[in-house]
Design an enzyme around this catalytic site. Structure first.
Site, PDB file in Angstrom:
ATOM      1  CE1 TYR A 138      21.477  76.125  10.951  1.00 19.18           C
ATOM      2  CE2 TYR A 138      23.632  75.228  10.396  1.00 19.18           C
ATOM      3  CZ  TYR A 138      22.264  75.243  10.230  1.00 19.18           C
ATOM      4  OH  TYR A 138      21.679  74.383   9.338  1.00 19.18           O
ATOM      5  CG  ASN A 147      25.638  71.017  10.563  1.00 20.34           C
ATOM      6  OD1 ASN A 147      24.580  71.200   9.991  1.00 20.34           O
ATOM      7  ND2 ASN A 147      26.761  71.602  10.169  1.00 20.34           N
ATOM      8  CB  SER A 207      20.802  72.457   6.732  1.00 14.34           C
ATOM      9  OG  SER A 207      22.118  72.157   7.121  1.00 14.34           O
ATOM     10  N   GLY A 224      19.824  74.698   2.657  1.00 13.27           N
ATOM     11  CA  GLY A 224      20.608  73.484   2.810  1.00 13.27           C
ATOM     12  C   GLY A 224      21.765  73.471   1.842  1.00 13.27           C
TER      13      GLY A 224
END
Length: 449
Positions: free
Chosen positions: A162, A164, A76, A295
Site C-alpha cells: 500500500y 499513497n 484515503s 481513511g
C-alpha cells in the site's frame, strides 16, 4: 395492602432472609461507544443504511460535538473516487489499464519505472513505487512524488504494498488524459450526478465547510485546519456520512461503472486477495464479505463498509487520527453491523472471526447481506440532501446504461460478478489500517506512513 407498603415490605423480608437486592446487569457498551472509552477518540459517530422494500437509516453518536450533517476529512477514501474515474476512462477506451505509464503520460515517471508501471498496478498497489515521504513546505503532491522517488528505491512490481504514491500518479494520469484536474473530473463524473452536496475537494482551503466539528491529533491538539493539498488524489476529499454511503452504494450496485469495469473493481487477484481497485474486502465471522475503504488524515479517521450489492452500508468516523487498539475496535463495529446475533444481543467488542492470516485468496460465492434488525429512524431525524431518495429507495441517478431510477425508485440491475473475490487476511487488514495519513507528534504537519 397498598402498593406503597408492598414496596417497603418486600425489601425488608429479603433482608431478614439474608438476601440482597441488586441492580440488573449493565448493558455492555456498544462497539461505537468503545471507540471513545477504549479507543481514546474524543467523539465518534456512525450512519447505517439499508435499501430495499423496507429501507432503514440509523445514526448514532457518542461523545460531544459530532453532528449527522457534519463535514470531515475523508483521507484515503479519496482513492475510491479516483479509481472510479480511472475505470470510467478505461470504459471509454481513453486508457489501457495494462499500458505502461510511458505510453499513457510520457515524462510522468522516470525510466525505467515508466516502462514497467501500469495503471492496473497503480490501482491495485502492486506497482512497487515507494510511499510518499513528508515533503517540505509548501507541500503539494508533485513535490511529495519527487521526494518519494528520489529518496527510496522502487521495488519490482507484483507484490501488494500500500502506497499513497500510486494514487498521486493516477491523479496526474487523469489530468493528462482529460486536460482537467482529477478533482474536476470526480466532480463532473461522480459528485454532481449523485447529488453529493456535502462532498468536495478543498484545494488550498484550510478550513472545513459548515457545519463541522473539530479534529484532534494523538496529543489532543486541534488540527481541524490544515492544507489538504499534500494528500492530493490519495486523500484530499472532504465529505459527510450520508454522501459516503450514497457513493459506495452507487458504485457497488452498478450505477457508476459498466459490468467489465465493476468486475475489475472487485478483482483482488493482482493484490493477492488484499485489495481490488480503490477498495478492499473484509471477510467477517458470519461469512459476509464487506467492501470499502478507510481513511486517516490529521484529526480524522473514517471507514465505509458495504455488502457487495450496495444495499447495506455503514460509515463511521472518529474525530482523531489515532485509535488504540484500532483494528479490533473496527472489527467489532463491522461484526455488530453486518453479523447481528439472532437473539438481537450485541456481540462482544473483541469478537473476531477464525484466523485466516495465512489462507491464500480464494474465489467464493457472492455473500448475501444478513437481514437487518435495525428500526427505522424517525423521518425528522434524517435530513435529506437535495437529491436523496426516501428510505427504501435509491437516489434518482441515471446509471451507466442511461436508465433513470428517479421515477420508480428501483435499483438498476447489475451483471453477475465473475472475478476473484476473497476476504482480506487479518494481517492485510492491519496493514491497510496502518497505512494512510498520520499526524507527527511534534507538529500538526502531515506525515505519511
Amino acid at each position: 395492602m397498598s402498593k406503597f407498603r408492598t414496596r417497603l415490605v418486600v425489601p425488608l423480608v429479603l433482608a431478614i432472609c439474608g438476601l440482597t437486592v441488586s441492580d440488573p446487569p449493565a448493558t455492555p457498551p456498544s462497539a461505537l461507544t468503545r471507540l471513545v472509552t477504549a479507543g481514546g477518540a474524543p467523539a465518534a459517530a456512525l450512519l447505517s443504511e439499508t435499501y430495499g422494500s423496507s429501507g432503514t437509516a440509523r445514526f448514532e453518536t457518542t461523545g460531544p460535538a459530532i453532528g449527522r450533517a457534519d463535514h470531515f476529512r475523508a483521507g484515503s477514501l479519496t482513492k475510491t473516487f479516483v479509481a472510479t474515474v480511472v475505470l470510467q476512462l478505461a470504459a471509454e477506451r481513453r486508457l489501457d489499464l495494462d499500458a505502461p505509464v510511458a505510453a499513457v503520460a510520457p515524462g510522468l515517471l522516470p525510466p525505467p519505472l515508466d516502462r514497467r508501471v501500469t495503471a492496473r498496478r497503480l490501482l491495485t498497489h502492486t506497482s512497487g513505487l515507494p510511499d510518499l515521504t513528508r515533503p517540505s513546505s509548501p507541500a503539494v503532491p508533485p513535490e511529495g512524488l519527487r521526494a518519494a522517488l528520489g529518496s527510496r528505491t522502487a521495488k519490482p512490481p507484483g507484490a501488494f504494498a500500500y502506497a499513497n504514491t500510486n494514487y498521486v500518479v493516477l491523479g496526474r494520469i487523469v489530468e493528462h488524459l482529460t486536460g482537467r484536474s482529477y478533482a474536476s473530473e470526480v466532480r463532473r463524473r461522480v459528485i454532481v450526478p449523485l447529488g453529493l452536496d456535502g462532498t468536495s475537494f478543498p484545494g488550498a482551503r484550510t478550513d472545513l465547510p459548515a457545519p463541522h466539528g473539530r479534529g484532534y491529533d494523538s496529543a489532543g491538539r486541534d488540527v481541524t485546519d490544515l492544507d489538504p493539498r499534500v494528500a492530493g488524489a490519495a486523500g484530499e476529499l472532504v465529505s459527510t456520512l450520508a454522501d459516503l454511503n450514497r457513493f459506495y452504494s452507487a458504485l457497488l450496485d452498478g450505477r457508476l461503472l459498466a459490468p467489465p469495469q465493476r468486475a475489475a473493481l472487485l478483482d483482488t487477484s493482482a493484490a493477492q486477495g488484499r485489495y481490488g481497485m480503490g477498495l478492499f474486502p473484509t471477510l467477517l465471522s458470519c461469512g459476509v464479505t464487506v467492501w470499502g475503504h478507510n481513511g486517516r488524515i490529521p484529526g480524522s479517521y473514517v471507514r465505509t463498509a458495504a455488502t457487495r450489492d450496495g444495499r447495506h452500508l455503514l460509515t463511521f468516523r472518529a474525530n482523531t487520527d489515532t485509535l488504540s487498539p484500532g483494528p479490533p475496535l473496527e472489527r467489532a463495529l463491522l461484526e455488530a453491523e453486518f453479523c447481528p446475533p439472532k437473539d438481537g444481543t450485541t456481540p462482544p467488542a473483541d469478537a473476531r472471526p477464525q484466523a485466516r492470516s495465512d489462507a491464500p485468496p480464494t474465489t467464493h460465492a457472492r455473500p448475501q447481506a444478513p437481514p437487518t434488525t435495525h428500526a427505522q429512524a424517525p423521518a425528522d431525524a434524517r435530513p435529506r440532501a437535495r437529491s436523496e431518495a426516501p428510505p427504501g429507495t435509491r437516489p434518482g441517478v441515471p446509471d451507466v446504461r442511461g436508465r433513470d431510477t428517479r421515477a420508480s425508485g428501483q435499483r438498476p440491475c447489475a451483471a453477475p460478478y465473475s472475478g476473484t473475490m476473497s476476504g482480506a487476511p487479518s494481517r492485510a487488514a492491519s496493514a491497510v489500517w496502518s497505512s494512510g495519513w498520520r499526524c507527527d507528534s511534534r507538529s500538526a504537519s502531515t506525515r505519511f506512513s
